[in-house]
Scaffold this motif. Structure first.
Motif, PDB file in Angstrom:
ATOM      1  N   THR A  15     -86.247 -41.072 -41.745  1.00 53.99           N
ATOM      2  CA  THR A  15     -87.313 -40.092 -41.592  1.00 53.99           C
ATOM      3  C   THR A  15     -88.583 -40.695 -41.031  1.00 53.99           C
ATOM      4  O   THR A  15     -89.591 -40.003 -40.899  1.00 53.99           O
ATOM      5  CB  THR A  15     -87.620 -39.417 -42.939  1.00 53.99           C
ATOM      6  OG1 THR A  15     -87.835 -40.426 -43.915  1.00 53.99           O
ATOM      7  CG2 THR A  15     -86.498 -38.518 -43.365  1.00 53.99           C
ATOM      8  N   SER A  65     -81.225 -39.671 -49.800  1.00 60.45           N
ATOM      9  CA  SER A  65     -81.770 -38.638 -50.673  1.00 60.45           C
ATOM     10  C   SER A  65     -83.221 -38.932 -51.049  1.00 60.45           C
ATOM     11  O   SER A  65     -84.028 -38.020 -51.213  1.00 60.45           O
ATOM     12  CB  SER A  65     -80.919 -38.520 -51.945  1.00 60.45           C
ATOM     13  OG  SER A  65     -79.605 -38.120 -51.622  1.00 60.45           O
ATOM     14  N   PRO A  68     -87.671 -39.321 -48.113  1.00 59.17           N
ATOM     15  CA  PRO A  68     -89.060 -38.870 -47.956  1.00 59.17           C
ATOM     16  C   PRO A  68     -90.052 -39.675 -48.794  1.00 59.17           C
ATOM     17  O   PRO A  68     -91.112 -40.068 -48.297  1.00 59.17           O
ATOM     18  CB  PRO A  68     -89.000 -37.401 -48.402  1.00 59.17           C
ATOM     19  CG  PRO A  68     -87.598 -36.985 -48.136  1.00 59.17           C
ATOM     20  CD  PRO A  68     -86.773 -38.197 -48.460  1.00 59.17           C
ATOM     21  N   ASP A  69     -89.700 -39.932 -50.052  1.00 57.58           N
ATOM     22  CA  ASP A  69     -90.600 -40.702 -50.918  1.00 57.58           C
ATOM     23  C   ASP A  69     -90.700 -42.152 -50.460  1.00 57.58           C
ATOM     24  O   ASP A  69     -91.798 -42.728 -50.416  1.00 57.58           O
ATOM     25  CB  ASP A  69     -90.112 -40.656 -52.362  1.00 57.58           C
ATOM     26  CG  ASP A  69     -90.219 -39.259 -52.957  1.00 57.58           C
ATOM     27  OD1 ASP A  69     -91.077 -38.482 -52.485  1.00 57.58           O
ATOM     28  OD2 ASP A  69     -89.437 -38.947 -53.870  1.00 57.58           O
ATOM     29  N   TYR A  72     -92.679 -42.351 -47.253  1.00 56.26           N
ATOM     30  CA  TYR A  72     -94.113 -42.190 -47.498  1.00 56.26           C
ATOM     31  C   TYR A  72     -94.732 -43.519 -47.940  1.00 56.26           C
ATOM     32  O   TYR A  72     -95.801 -43.912 -47.446  1.00 56.26           O
ATOM     33  CB  TYR A  72     -94.385 -41.121 -48.565  1.00 56.26           C
ATOM     34  CG  TYR A  72     -95.832 -41.146 -48.986  1.00 56.26           C
ATOM     35  CD1 TYR A  72     -96.790 -40.520 -48.208  1.00 56.26           C
ATOM     36  CD2 TYR A  72     -96.235 -41.873 -50.104  1.00 56.26           C
ATOM     37  CE1 TYR A  72     -98.132 -40.598 -48.543  1.00 56.26           C
ATOM     38  CE2 TYR A  72     -97.574 -41.963 -50.443  1.00 56.26           C
ATOM     39  CZ  TYR A  72     -98.515 -41.318 -49.663  1.00 56.26           C
ATOM     40  OH  TYR A  72     -99.842 -41.415 -49.998  1.00 56.26           O
ATOM     41  N   ASN A  90     -96.564 -36.181 -47.318  1.00 57.19           N
ATOM     42  CA  ASN A  90     -95.458 -35.979 -48.269  1.00 57.19           C
ATOM     43  C   ASN A  90     -94.745 -34.667 -48.000  1.00 57.19           C
ATOM     44  O   ASN A  90     -93.510 -34.591 -47.973  1.00 57.19           O
ATOM     45  CB  ASN A  90     -95.994 -36.001 -49.704  1.00 57.19           C
ATOM     46  CG  ASN A  90     -95.923 -37.384 -50.321  1.00 57.19           C
ATOM     47  OD1 ASN A  90     -94.906 -38.057 -50.227  1.00 57.19           O
ATOM     48  ND2 ASN A  90     -97.007 -37.809 -50.948  1.00 57.19           N
ATOM     49  N   ALA A  91     -95.520 -33.602 -47.815  1.00 49.59           N
ATOM     50  CA  ALA A  91     -94.924 -32.283 -47.591  1.00 49.59           C
ATOM     51  C   ALA A  91     -94.132 -32.240 -46.287  1.00 49.59           C
ATOM     52  O   ALA A  91     -93.010 -31.712 -46.237  1.00 49.59           O
ATOM     53  CB  ALA A  91     -96.021 -31.219 -47.586  1.00 49.59           C
ATOM     54  N   LYS A  94     -90.746 -34.114 -46.381  1.00 48.11           N
ATOM     55  CA  LYS A  94     -89.709 -33.370 -47.103  1.00 48.11           C
ATOM     56  C   LYS A  94     -89.124 -32.265 -46.231  1.00 48.11           C
ATOM     57  O   LYS A  94     -87.903 -32.030 -46.230  1.00 48.11           O
ATOM     58  CB  LYS A  94     -90.282 -32.801 -48.401  1.00 48.11           C
ATOM     59  CG  LYS A  94     -90.526 -33.860 -49.473  1.00 48.11           C
ATOM     60  CD  LYS A  94     -91.136 -33.264 -50.722  1.00 48.11           C
ATOM     61  CE  LYS A  94     -91.188 -34.283 -51.857  1.00 48.11           C
ATOM     62  NZ  LYS A  94     -91.977 -35.478 -51.529  1.00 48.11           N
ATOM     63  N   HIS A  97     -86.936 -33.877 -43.592  1.00 45.64           N
ATOM     64  CA  HIS A  97     -85.709 -34.384 -44.199  1.00 45.64           C
ATOM     65  C   HIS A  97     -84.693 -33.265 -44.402  1.00 45.64           C
ATOM     66  O   HIS A  97     -83.499 -33.442 -44.119  1.00 45.64           O
ATOM     67  CB  HIS A  97     -86.060 -35.042 -45.539  1.00 45.64           C
ATOM     68  CG  HIS A  97     -84.914 -35.718 -46.204  1.00 45.64           C
ATOM     69  ND1 HIS A  97     -84.312 -35.213 -47.335  1.00 45.64           N
ATOM     70  CD2 HIS A  97     -84.241 -36.862 -45.902  1.00 45.64           C
ATOM     71  CE1 HIS A  97     -83.328 -36.021 -47.710  1.00 45.64           C
ATOM     72  NE2 HIS A  97     -83.263 -37.020 -46.861  1.00 45.64           N
ATOM     73  N   ARG A  98     -85.141 -32.112 -44.878  1.00 47.74           N
ATOM     74  CA  ARG A  98     -84.218 -30.980 -45.075  1.00 47.74           C
ATOM     75  C   ARG A  98     -83.630 -30.537 -43.745  1.00 47.74           C
ATOM     76  O   ARG A  98     -82.425 -30.243 -43.650  1.00 47.74           O
ATOM     77  CB  ARG A  98     -84.948 -29.823 -45.758  1.00 47.74           C
ATOM     78  CG  ARG A  98     -85.246 -30.068 -47.234  1.00 47.74           C
ATOM     79  CD  ARG A  98     -85.645 -28.771 -47.918  1.00 47.74           C
ATOM     80  NE  ARG A  98     -86.915 -28.261 -47.412  1.00 47.74           N
ATOM     81  CZ  ARG A  98     -88.105 -28.578 -47.909  1.00 47.74           C
ATOM     82  NH1 ARG A  98     -88.200 -29.438 -48.905  1.00 47.74           N
ATOM     83  NH2 ARG A  98     -89.204 -28.059 -47.403  1.00 47.74           N
ATOM     84  N   ASP A 322     -80.355 -30.156 -51.764  1.00 50.02           N
ATOM     85  CA  ASP A 322     -81.564 -30.715 -52.390  1.00 50.02           C
ATOM     86  C   ASP A 322     -81.579 -30.406 -53.889  1.00 50.02           C
ATOM     87  O   ASP A 322     -81.086 -29.382 -54.325  1.00 50.02           O
ATOM     88  CB  ASP A 322     -82.811 -30.120 -51.743  1.00 50.02           C
ATOM     89  CG  ASP A 322     -82.947 -30.593 -50.281  1.00 50.02           C
ATOM     90  OD1 ASP A 322     -82.476 -31.700 -49.980  1.00 50.02           O
ATOM     91  OD2 ASP A 322     -83.519 -29.831 -49.479  1.00 50.02           O
TER      92      ASP A 322
END
Length: 322
Positions: A15, A65, A68-69, A72, A90-91, A94, A97-98, A322
């Motif tokens: 990502t 999985s 994203p975290d 970041y 962060n938003a 995510k 990623h989806r 998710d």
């Protein structure tokens, strides 16, 4: 079937394309070493779409999985986001990623399936380059999807954040020089050494004759370290200059500027370098085709089995919710 040598950092990089214009590009993924070693700095993130699971199924699934975290945290280590930037980044990670899980991973799995077919055949250089360009199309799709999100954050970067990025580029460049010097001291070009490591991940142990033939073929590809490094630096400066111009800009202007910047990352602004790179890439694909032509039936079956394992991992990731 799980791939060997787990390395969750490959999944972290997936990502990264959402803000790939900002941090120093990560080191080569496995596929970038296999096909596009000379482009490894600015294309590593794109190859990560295809090379995601080449570090091991359990680590890749877990890392994907959490990407994203993890992504970041990686970005924040370079740019030290303020609270507002942190919430937005962060938003957006995510959301990206989806999208990537549902839309792109099935296409990556299809590419891995195509690669299995090639593994059992005798593809020439142009056919391997065609696979390479298919991978790059997935990278570009991810980039285009991420640009609006990047444009919403880029204008808010402060001078000290851009200074930190410039220092990170300098550190990355020093490390690159050190790696090149170390490889030369061992009598081998760095991209050749890394490529051989990745090839043995896929084929199993290569013979001395196969290794020597590949070294000789790679030596004829026309890769020039000095020229490559100058291009890397030029692109880094383009990133820094663009981000400086975008400070305080509106989102629409930022999106246009980042689109142009992305184009320069996929195609050099220097016409002479573009021509050189086309020639060098074609000869590199030919070198890999020459190696493949010298592999045994069992080595090719080994590669197909490994690629099938990677495909299974990617399809499993695509099916997760998710």
């Amino acid at each position: 079937m799980c791939a060997p040598k787990a390395d969750a950092s490959l999944a972290i990089r997936l990502t990264a394309m959402s803000f790939s214009f900002f941090p120093p590009a990560p080191r080569a993924t496995r596929l970038s070493a296999i096909i596009g070693g000379a482009r490894r700095v600015w294309f590593a993130l794109g190859f990560a779409c295809f090379a995601l699971v080449l570090g091991g199924c359990s680590a890749a699934r877990l890392g994907y999985s959490a990407a994203p975290d993890l992504m970041y945290l990686w970005l924040d280590s370079y740019l030290d986001f303020d609270n507002a930037q942190a919430r937005r980044v962060n938003a957006e990670l995510k959301v990206l990623h989806r999208w990537h899980r549902s839309e792109e991973l099935p296409l990556v799995a299809d590419l891995l399936q195509d690669a299995q077919t090639l593994a059992l055949q005798n593809p020439d250089g142009p056919r391997l380059c065609a696979l390479y360009h298919s991978v790059m199309q997935r990278s570009e799709a991810l980039t285009q999807r991420a640009i609006p999100a990047a444009a919403s954050v880029a204008p808010s970067f402060k001078p000290e954040q851009l200074t930190a990025l410039a220092k990170a580029y300098e550190k990355s460049n020093r490390k690159m020089r050190e790696e090149w010097q170390d490889a030369r001291a061992q009598g081998m070009e760095l991209r050749t050494r890394k490529s051989l490591e990745r090839m043995e991940d896929l084929y199993g142990k290569l013979s001395a004759e196969q290794t020597q033939a590949f070294k000789e073929a790679m030596a004829q590809t026309g890769f020039e370290e000095k020229r490559y490094f100058e291009e890397v630096q030029a692109r880094q400066q383009s990133v820094l200059q663009t981000l400086e111009r975008l400070r305080g800009a509106d989102a629409l202007s930022a999106q246009s500027a980042l689109t142009d910047l992305a184009q320069r990352y996929y195609q050099s602004a220097n016409p002479a370098y573009r021509q050189y790179h086309v020639q060098m890439t074609a000869s590199t694909c030919a070198a890999f085709a020459k190696l493949h032509a010298q592999t045994t039936a069992e080595q090719r079956k080994h590669m197909a089995r490994v690629l099938k394992g990677y495909e299974n991992d990617v399809r499993a990731l695509a099916a997760q919710k998710d």
